[in-house]
Write a protein that holds these residues in place. Sequence first.
Motif, PDB file in Angstrom:
ATOM      1  N   SER A   1      55.904  23.181 -17.761  1.00 19.15           N
ATOM      2  CA  SER A   1      54.917  24.248 -17.646  1.00 19.15           C
ATOM      3  C   SER A   1      55.128  25.262 -18.763  1.00 19.15           C
ATOM      4  N   LYS A   2      53.989  25.790 -19.273  1.00 24.37           N
ATOM      5  CA  LYS A   2      54.086  26.818 -20.309  1.00 24.37           C
ATOM      6  C   LYS A   2      54.106  28.227 -19.735  1.00 24.37           C
ATOM      7  N   ASP A   3      53.795  28.365 -18.430  1.00 28.33           N
ATOM      8  CA  ASP A   3      53.717  29.728 -17.900  1.00 28.33           C
ATOM      9  C   ASP A   3      54.428  29.895 -16.549  1.00 28.33           C
ATOM     10  N   VAL A   4      53.779  29.526 -15.466  1.00 29.19           N
ATOM     11  CA  VAL A   4      54.365  29.772 -14.142  1.00 29.19           C
ATOM     12  C   VAL A   4      54.635  28.443 -13.439  1.00 29.19           C
ATOM     13  N   ASN A   5      55.142  28.499 -12.212  1.00 30.29           N
ATOM     14  CA  ASN A   5      55.363  27.290 -11.428  1.00 30.29           C
ATOM     15  C   ASN A   5      54.026  26.657 -11.040  1.00 30.29           C
ATOM     16  N   HIS A   6      53.939  25.360 -11.224  1.00 24.75           N
ATOM     17  CA  HIS A   6      52.761  24.617 -10.784  1.00 24.75           C
ATOM     18  C   HIS A   6      53.217  23.421  -9.961  1.00 24.75           C
ATOM     19  N   GLY A   7      52.280  22.865  -9.193  1.00 24.70           N
ATOM     20  CA  GLY A   7      52.553  21.625  -8.477  1.00 24.70           C
ATOM     21  C   GLY A   7      52.020  20.449  -9.277  1.00 24.70           C
ATOM     22  N   PHE A   8      52.515  19.261  -8.918  1.00 22.86           N
ATOM     23  CA  PHE A   8      52.047  18.036  -9.583  1.00 22.86           C
ATOM     24  C   PHE A   8      51.986  16.966  -8.510  1.00 22.86           C
ATOM     25  N   GLU A   9      50.812  16.830  -7.899  1.00 21.48           N
ATOM     26  CA  GLU A   9      50.645  15.860  -6.823  1.00 21.48           C
ATOM     27  C   GLU A   9      49.525  14.901  -7.194  1.00 21.48           C
ATOM     28  N   ILE A  10      49.809  13.614  -7.140  1.00 23.11           N
ATOM     29  CA  ILE A  10      48.752  12.626  -7.315  1.00 23.11           C
ATOM     30  C   ILE A  10      48.399  12.138  -5.923  1.00 23.11           C
ATOM     31  N   ALA A  11      47.191  12.503  -5.496  1.00 23.46           N
ATOM     32  CA  ALA A  11      46.766  12.245  -4.118  1.00 23.46           C
ATOM     33  C   ALA A  11      46.867  10.761  -3.788  1.00 23.46           C
ATOM     34  N   HIS A  12      47.269  10.459  -2.565  1.00 20.94           N
ATOM     35  CA  HIS A  12      47.410   9.092  -2.042  1.00 20.94           C
ATOM     36  C   HIS A  12      48.492   8.275  -2.751  1.00 20.94           C
ATOM     37  N   THR A  13      49.449   8.961  -3.392  1.00 17.01           N
ATOM     38  CA  THR A  13      50.632   8.281  -3.935  1.00 17.01           C
ATOM     39  C   THR A  13      51.858   9.106  -3.502  1.00 17.01           C
ATOM     40  N   ASN A  14      53.051   8.619  -3.873  1.00 15.47           N
ATOM     41  CA  ASN A  14      54.252   9.387  -3.550  1.00 15.47           C
ATOM     42  C   ASN A  14      54.631  10.346  -4.678  1.00 15.47           C
ATOM     43  N   VAL A  15      53.748  10.505  -5.667  1.00 16.92           N
ATOM     44  CA  VAL A  15      54.039  11.419  -6.774  1.00 16.92           C
ATOM     45  C   VAL A  15      53.759  12.844  -6.329  1.00 16.92           C
ATOM     46  N   ASN A  16      54.811  13.641  -6.257  1.00 18.24           N
ATOM     47  CA  ASN A  16      54.662  15.018  -5.794  1.00 18.24           C
ATOM     48  C   ASN A  16      55.910  15.787  -6.198  1.00 18.24           C
ATOM     49  N   PHE A  17      55.772  16.630  -7.210  1.00 16.77           N
ATOM     50  CA  PHE A  17      56.934  17.419  -7.636  1.00 16.77           C
ATOM     51  C   PHE A  17      56.462  18.747  -8.204  1.00 16.77           C
ATOM     52  N   MET A  18      57.396  19.604  -8.501  1.00 19.16           N
ATOM     53  CA  MET A  18      57.047  20.901  -9.069  1.00 19.16           C
ATOM     54  C   MET A  18      57.263  20.889 -10.571  1.00 19.16           C
ATOM     55  N   VAL A  19      56.425  21.641 -11.269  1.00 17.96           N
ATOM     56  CA  VAL A  19      56.578  21.818 -12.706  1.00 17.96           C
ATOM     57  C   VAL A  19      56.929  23.286 -12.925  1.00 17.96           C
ATOM     58  N   VAL A  20      58.098  23.491 -13.502  1.00 14.59           N
ATOM     59  CA  VAL A  20      58.679  24.826 -13.577  1.00 14.59           C
ATOM     60  C   VAL A  20      58.883  25.195 -15.048  1.00 14.59           C
ATOM     61  N   PRO A  21      58.447  26.397 -15.465  1.00 11.26           N
ATOM     62  CA  PRO A  21      58.652  26.763 -16.868  1.00 11.26           C
ATOM     63  C   PRO A  21      60.140  26.755 -17.222  1.00 11.26           C
ATOM     64  N   GLY A  22      60.453  26.195 -18.379  1.00 14.32           N
ATOM     65  CA  GLY A  22      61.851  26.109 -18.810  1.00 14.32           C
ATOM     66  C   GLY A  22      62.510  24.806 -18.446  1.00 14.32           C
ATOM     67  N   HIS A  23      61.897  24.060 -17.505  1.00 14.48           N
ATOM     68  CA  HIS A  23      62.451  22.780 -17.068  1.00 14.48           C
ATOM     69  C   HIS A  23      61.549  21.628 -17.497  1.00 14.48           C
ATOM     70  N   ILE A  24      62.155  20.461 -17.611  1.00 13.29           N
ATOM     71  CA  ILE A  24      61.384  19.247 -17.817  1.00 13.29           C
ATOM     72  C   ILE A  24      61.500  18.414 -16.546  1.00 13.29           C
TER      73      ILE A  24
ATOM     74  N   GLU B   1      50.797  24.170  -5.776  1.00  7.46           N
ATOM     75  CA  GLU B   1      51.677  25.348  -5.778  1.00  7.46           C
ATOM     76  C   GLU B   1      50.798  26.510  -6.234  1.00  7.46           C
ATOM     77  N   TYR B   2      50.646  27.543  -5.369  1.00  6.80           N
ATOM     78  CA  TYR B   2      49.732  28.626  -5.748  1.00  6.80           C
ATOM     79  C   TYR B   2      50.178  29.267  -7.061  1.00  6.80           C
ATOM     80  N   CYS B   3      49.247  29.302  -8.047  1.00  7.60           N
ATOM     81  CA  CYS B   3      49.633  29.761  -9.381  1.00  7.60           C
ATOM     82  C   CYS B   3      48.699  30.816  -9.934  1.00  7.60           C
ATOM     83  N   GLY B   4      47.745  31.284  -9.149  1.00  4.31           N
ATOM     84  CA  GLY B   4      46.857  32.342  -9.619  1.00  4.31           C
ATOM     85  C   GLY B   4      45.410  32.057  -9.252  1.00  4.31           C
TER      86      GLY B   4
END
Length: 144
Positions: A86-109, A128-131
């Motif tokens: 993420s370039k700014d704030v915390n975001h979610g990353f969910e692909i509906a109807h799959t098991n892909v679901n994680f957080m995207v956090v600025p500063g982390h890969i 993840e509420y981001c604005g």
Amino acid sequence: MASLVLFLVIILVQAIHLGHEPAASGRDFIDPELVDKDEVFSKPGLHKVEGKDWDYELVFVVSAFNYNPGQVEIPKGAKVKIIATSKDVNHGFEIAHTNVNFMVVPGHISTFTKTFDKKGEFLLLCNEYCGMGHADMKSNIKVV
Ligand code: CUA
């Protein structure tokens, strides 16, 4: 008490053994200011790779309120390592109807490896509420 301990064990196994955590493997950290100039993140999208345990790397740059790329086509059966930051704030990353679901956090890969073995269109959304634009934050994953 037993169920609390059980939940803790499950979380630890997921985080440490399965690598389901923001900083999972390989290179873990990145300066959010330098994302656009980064060797990996300056080329978002799906890239074929050789000699790895996965077939493709899918690089995402996430920022309020969009995913880059906004649309991806993945060949059916491909094992894909998703790599996101993420370039700014915390975001979610969910692909509906799959098991892909994680957080995207600025500063982390964040990374998540998945074999896409079902054809179809899948909604990638931010959970993840981001604005103000949070509800419209999405991308389209097409497995062909
Ligand atoms: Cu990004 Cu909610």
